[in-house]
Design an enzyme around this catalytic site. Structure first.
Site, PDB file in Angstrom:
ATOM      1  N   GLU A  85      -2.782  -4.746   0.137  1.00 26.43           N
ATOM      2  CA  GLU A  85      -4.247  -4.607   0.096  1.00 26.43           C
ATOM      3  C   GLU A  85      -4.795  -5.092  -1.249  1.00 26.43           C
ATOM      4  OE1 GLU A  85      -5.771  -0.959   1.753  1.00 26.43           O
ATOM      5  OE2 GLU A  85      -7.621  -1.139   0.607  1.00 26.43           O
ATOM      6  N   LYS A 280      -6.517   8.599   2.654  1.00 27.91           N
ATOM      7  CA  LYS A 280      -5.930   7.264   2.848  1.00 27.91           C
ATOM      8  C   LYS A 280      -5.983   6.502   1.526  1.00 27.91           C
ATOM      9  CE  LYS A 280      -5.917   2.703   4.021  1.00 27.91           C
ATOM     10  NZ  LYS A 280      -6.220   1.564   3.154  1.00 27.91           N
ATOM     11  N   ASP A 296      11.127   6.561   1.203  1.00 24.87           N
ATOM     12  CA  ASP A 296      10.733   6.517   2.608  1.00 24.87           C
ATOM     13  C   ASP A 296       9.251   6.886   2.733  1.00 24.87           C
ATOM     14  OD1 ASP A 296      10.272   7.086   5.270  1.00 24.87           O
ATOM     15  OD2 ASP A 296      12.161   8.154   5.573  1.00 24.87           O
ATOM     16  N   HIS A 393     -14.044  -4.696  -3.924  1.00 28.07           N
ATOM     17  CA  HIS A 393     -13.120  -5.063  -2.861  1.00 28.07           C
ATOM     18  C   HIS A 393     -13.250  -6.546  -2.545  1.00 28.07           C
ATOM     19  CE1 HIS A 393     -10.510  -4.161   0.487  1.00 28.07           C
ATOM     20  NE2 HIS A 393     -11.284  -4.923   1.241  1.00 28.07           N
TER      21      HIS A 393
HETATM   22  C1  MEV Z   1      -9.553   1.639   1.279  1.00 29.28           C
HETATM   23  O1  MEV Z   1      -8.244   1.201   1.469  1.00 29.28           O
HETATM   24  C2  MEV Z   1      -9.555   3.057   0.722  1.00 29.28           C
HETATM   25  C3  MEV Z   1     -10.940   3.701   0.595  1.00 29.28           C
HETATM   26  O2  MEV Z   1     -11.615   3.672   1.848  1.00 29.28           O
HETATM   27  C4  MEV Z   1     -10.708   5.120   0.145  1.00 29.28           C
HETATM   28  C5  MEV Z   1     -11.952   5.974   0.145  1.00 29.28           C
HETATM   29  O3  MEV Z   1     -12.893   5.715   0.904  1.00 29.28           O
HETATM   30  O4  MEV Z   1     -11.944   6.959  -0.638  1.00 29.28           O
HETATM   31  C6  MEV Z   1     -11.792   2.954  -0.376  1.00 29.28           C
END
Ligand code: MEV
Length: 440
Positions: A85, A280, A296, A393
């Site tokens: 990513e 995530k 793992d 991003h």
């Molecule tokens: C993207 O991989 C992760 C985010 O969505 C985490 C978040 O929203 O806190 C940017």
């Protein structure tokens, strides 16, 4: 077209590829050359990868990056990360730098206990079962002596074996619930070997136990396996600073920033839809280091998300507060990691990653990995509550778009320069490349 084949695993690698490309690809030569493109020229290294799993036909590359400037308990680390990513490593590095100037990360291992279970069925008298368990417990431990000998020499081994009555959930269901200390090993093989021996001894001794009726003697073992839920293998990572030291962004005061940040964390604490994405983001950092260090990541993912639901509702792993003018942001997460055994002594890049981290113990690695998660979460929340996530991003994603459009180095340079002051979108980049190419 779909097809089945018997004896595939016995074919040579070349024959496997021939069958795959002839069966599934319209241009079999192209498919073959893509697969081969990723083979390593070093025959020994390629063989090592071939032998990690069954039916290897190629290698799957992920970028291996580093995030420098992590100050953790007064020691500086450069953290290796394997991830595809675009923005993750850049975000980690930015957060590391931010906290380096504000005292760095503080971490602590809270506990290191791992769990394994023998699941079995017993339909007789529970008091007799308890008596049998008490009688057989020393023999259970004695029978795994050859497996536990080395681990015990180093200070680890079996902590305890409990008999757990689960008959409220399933008629006749009991467990041997075993806790382990596996030191620097993740311990999956060690734990599973012990459990399988416990199951054998338990079953065999049951057949000989005088206190049981003939029917009760027949204990039915269902399965023996470690648990990836490790709520007692916990690490804490934390950052803190005076609220006024959060004064990085000119468009927002430090107080407003702290308060918005805490609101964002509070939302993730109460709202599962947000909590999953919030966590995530934490796992972006955690998985990348876990993967780079040969651990793992599926086990870590499963255990962490179960922990995030431990109060019956999925919630944020991280927390934030302001008290007496001090902003604190922290997280406690379960991480069962190893720095010996498994891939750690085999995969050359994993060995390199561990050397880069000064050959950490499993406890040290738990702390480093937790920091990578907290840093990632900090970076995400900082963007989300100020500029929005897309700005950073898309900046990182720009190179992916340029590569999709097969831009050459000169085109890349021009476009990157242009988009330093312009919002990036896929269509804007397509237009810019088109204009550039038609001009020339
Ligand atoms: C993207 O991989 C992760 C985010 O969505 C985490 C978040 O929203 O806190 C940017």
């Amino acid at each position: 077209m779909s097809a089945s084949i018997s004896g595939f695993s016995k074919l040579s690698k070349t024959k496997k590829i021939d069958w795959i490309v002839d069966t599934y690809f319209s241009n079999s030569e192209d498919a073959k050359s893509i697969l081969k493109q990723y083979w390593n020229n070093d025959v020994k290294l390629q063989q090592l990868h071939d032998e990690f799993i069954e039916n290897t036909i190629s290698n799957y590359y992920l970028p291996f990056g580093v995030a420098p400037n992590f100050l953790i308990n007064k020691k500086i680390y450069t953290i290796p990360m394997a991830i595809e990513e675009s923005s993750v490593v850049a975000a980690a590095s930015k957060a590391a730098k931010f906290w380096m100037d504000r005292g760095g990360f503080k971490t602590k291992v809270i506990s290191t206990t791992k769990i394994g279970q023998v699941h079995f069925m017993f339909y007789g008298n529970v008091d007799k079962l308890k008596k049998f368990f008490k009688t057989v417990k020393p023999k259970l431990i004695k029978d795994v002596a050859s497996i536990t000998k080395n681990m015990e020499k180093r200070g680890g081994g079996i902590i305890d074996i409990e008999l757990r009555d689960k008959t409220k959930d399933i008629n006749g269901y009991y467990q041997l619930h075993v806790s382990f200390e596996t030191l620097d090993a993740m311990g999956a093989n060690f734990i599973n070997s012990c459990l399988e021996q416990f199951a054998k001894t338990f079953k065999n001794e049951g057949l000989l136990f005088d206190g049981f009726s003939e029917e009760e003697k027949n204990i039915k073992i269902v399965m023996s396996i470690l648990s990836n839920y490790v709520p007692d293998c916990l690490v804490r990572a934390e950052v803190s600073c005076k609220v006024e030291d959060l004064n990085e962004d000119k468009n927002i005061t430090a107080e407003e920033y702290a308060s918005k940040f805490i609101q964002a964390v509070n939302i993730a604490e109460v709202e599962p839809y947000r909590a999953v994405t919030h966590n995530k983001g934490i796992m972006n950092g955690i998985d990348a280091v876990v993967l780079a260090t040969g651990n793992d990541f599926r086990a870590i993912e499963a255990g962490v998300h179960a922990y995030a639901s431990r109060h019956g509702k999925y919630s944020s792993l991280s927390h934030a507060k302001v008290e007496n003018g001090i902003f604190t942001f922290w997280m406690e997460i379960p991480l069962a990691l190893g720095t010996v055994g498994g891939l750690t002594g085999l995969h050359p890049l994993v060995k390199l990653a561990l050397e880069l981290l000064h050959h950490p113990s499993a406890k040290e690695l738990m702390q480093i990995v937790a920091v990578a998660g907290l840093a990632q979460n900090f970076a995400a929340l900082r963007s989300l509550t100020t500029t929005g996530i897309q700005e950073g991003h898309m900046k990182m994603h720009l190179m992916n778009i340029l590569n999709q459009l097969e831009a050459n180095n000169e085109e890349k340079q021009i476009i990157i320069e242009r988009f330093k002051t312009q919002a990036i979108s896929h269509s804007a980049v397509v237009d810019a490349i088109h204009n550039l190419r038609t001009k020339n």
